[in-house]
Design an enzyme around this catalytic site. Sequence first.
Site, PDB file in Angstrom:
ATOM      1  CG  ASP A  12      15.526  -0.818   4.139  1.00 28.44           C
ATOM      2  OD1 ASP A  12      16.756  -0.652   4.168  1.00 28.44           O
ATOM      3  OD2 ASP A  12      14.857  -0.970   5.185  1.00 28.44           O
ATOM      4  NE  ARG A  58      -0.848   2.087   4.829  1.00 26.63           N
ATOM      5  CZ  ARG A  58       0.251   1.399   4.505  1.00 26.63           C
ATOM      6  NH1 ARG A  58       1.166   1.946   3.741  1.00 26.63           N
ATOM      7  NH2 ARG A  58       0.431   0.165   4.944  1.00 26.63           N
ATOM      8  CG  ASP A 100       2.801   1.221   7.170  1.00 27.80           C
ATOM      9  OD1 ASP A 100       3.661   1.109   6.278  1.00 27.80           O
ATOM     10  OD2 ASP A 100       2.553   0.319   7.998  1.00 27.80           O
ATOM     11  CE  LYS A 159      14.559   3.721   5.442  1.00 31.06           C
ATOM     12  NZ  LYS A 159      13.965   2.858   6.498  1.00 31.06           N
ATOM     13  CB  VAL A 210      10.289   7.969   6.914  1.00 31.32           C
ATOM     14  CG1 VAL A 210      11.694   8.531   7.099  1.00 31.32           C
ATOM     15  CG2 VAL A 210      10.230   7.015   5.716  1.00 31.32           C
ATOM     16  CE  LYS A 266      -2.678  -2.414   3.397  1.00 32.34           C
ATOM     17  NZ  LYS A 266      -3.176  -2.346   4.803  1.00 32.34           N
ATOM     18  N   GLY A 267       2.125   1.114   0.378  1.00 26.02           N
ATOM     19  CA  GLY A 267       2.963   2.286   0.655  1.00 26.02           C
ATOM     20  C   GLY A 267       3.120   3.247  -0.506  1.00 26.02           C
TER      21      GLY A 267
HETATM   22  P1  IMP Z   1      13.261  -3.859   1.233  1.00 26.32           P
HETATM   23  O1  IMP Z   1      12.589  -5.074   0.676  1.00 26.32           O
HETATM   24  O2  IMP Z   1      14.212  -4.178   2.344  1.00 26.32           O
HETATM   25  O3  IMP Z   1      13.881  -2.980   0.163  1.00 26.32           O
HETATM   26  O4  IMP Z   1      12.140  -3.042   1.977  1.00 26.32           O
HETATM   27  C1  IMP Z   1      11.341  -2.148   1.324  1.00 26.32           C
HETATM   28  C2  IMP Z   1      10.000  -2.055   2.017  1.00 26.32           C
HETATM   29  O5  IMP Z   1      10.143  -1.916   3.423  1.00 26.32           O
HETATM   30  C3  IMP Z   1       9.287  -0.820   1.555  1.00 26.32           C
HETATM   31  O6  IMP Z   1       8.417  -1.130   0.499  1.00 26.32           O
HETATM   32  C4  IMP Z   1       8.515  -0.394   2.774  1.00 26.32           C
HETATM   33  O7  IMP Z   1       7.254  -1.019   2.748  1.00 26.32           O
HETATM   34  C5  IMP Z   1       9.276  -0.943   3.932  1.00 26.32           C
HETATM   35  N1  IMP Z   1      10.055   0.117   4.583  1.00 26.32           N
HETATM   36  C6  IMP Z   1      11.408   0.274   4.540  1.00 26.32           C
HETATM   37  N2  IMP Z   1      11.761   1.359   5.235  1.00 26.32           N
HETATM   38  C7  IMP Z   1      10.616   1.898   5.732  1.00 26.32           C
HETATM   39  C8  IMP Z   1      10.333   3.066   6.535  1.00 26.32           C
HETATM   40  O8  IMP Z   1      11.228   3.834   6.932  1.00 26.32           O
HETATM   41  N3  IMP Z   1       9.026   3.292   6.828  1.00 26.32           N
HETATM   42  C9  IMP Z   1       8.021   2.468   6.402  1.00 26.32           C
HETATM   43  N4  IMP Z   1       8.236   1.388   5.642  1.00 26.32           N
HETATM   44  C10 IMP Z   1       9.527   1.105   5.309  1.00 26.32           C
HETATM   45 MG    MG Z   2       6.339  -1.461   0.622  1.00 32.89          MG
END
Ligand code: IMP
Ligand code: MG
Length: 184
Positions: free
Chosen positions: A103, A165, A159, A131, A153, A44-45
């Site tokens: 991330d 959101r 969220d 990040k 964040v 949903k982000g």
């Molecule tokens: P990754 O799979 O480790 O790249 O994580 C990415 C997902 O983690 C993003 O789509 C977000 O849903 C969640 N995420 C990573 N950092 C944050 C944050 O600071 N706030 C909220 N959700 C985050």
């Molecule tokens: Mg996400």
Amino acid sequence: MTAHEELGRVLFTSRRIARRVQQLGAEITRDHQGRDLVLVGVLKGAAAFTVDLARAVDLPVVMDWAAVSTYGRGSAPGTPRLLKDVDEDLAGRDVLVVEDILDTGTTLSWLMDRLRERSPASVNCCVLLRKPHALVEPVRPRYVGFDLTQHWVAGYGIDYAERHRNLGDIHEVLLPSAALPASS
Ligand code: IMP
Ligand code: MG
């Protein structure tokens, strides 16, 4: 805990986000002249970002949605699952995945691999926030809104425990790092 006690200062104002979204939309427009472009927003982000970005693209763009759970209950970290697949046939089309935060890259690299199995002309991604220090998977986003060093964040679709959101600005979340949730 009251509504916004867990939020700290504003890192990105709605104004600054809106300006950056317009720039990204202009770049995407310039890069996709004469192409068949499908935006795939990651629920949903990235919902708010995807809608705003689509409106900043001056092309007959198609919007679609996918939902991925990266750390589902009972599944080990790093084993993503498709909760909602795209509706569109992606064959021969330019697919641009739109995500809130890059991330580690686990979510995006897995989703982009799944979408590549559908014979698209191309698969790229556009992330609102990156990040850079956390990245372990080899995802190179074609478009990046902002780089971020802060740990967690919320706001503008993003969220914290499903809250915030609805906020227009992106805030830092103020909880001690031990209390922060795994990515979802
Ligand atoms: P990754 O799979 O480790 O790249 O994580 C990415 C997902 O983690 C993003 O789509 C977000 O849903 C969640 N995420 C990573 N950092 C944050 C944050 O600071 N706030 C909220 N959700 C985050
Ligand atoms: Mg996400």
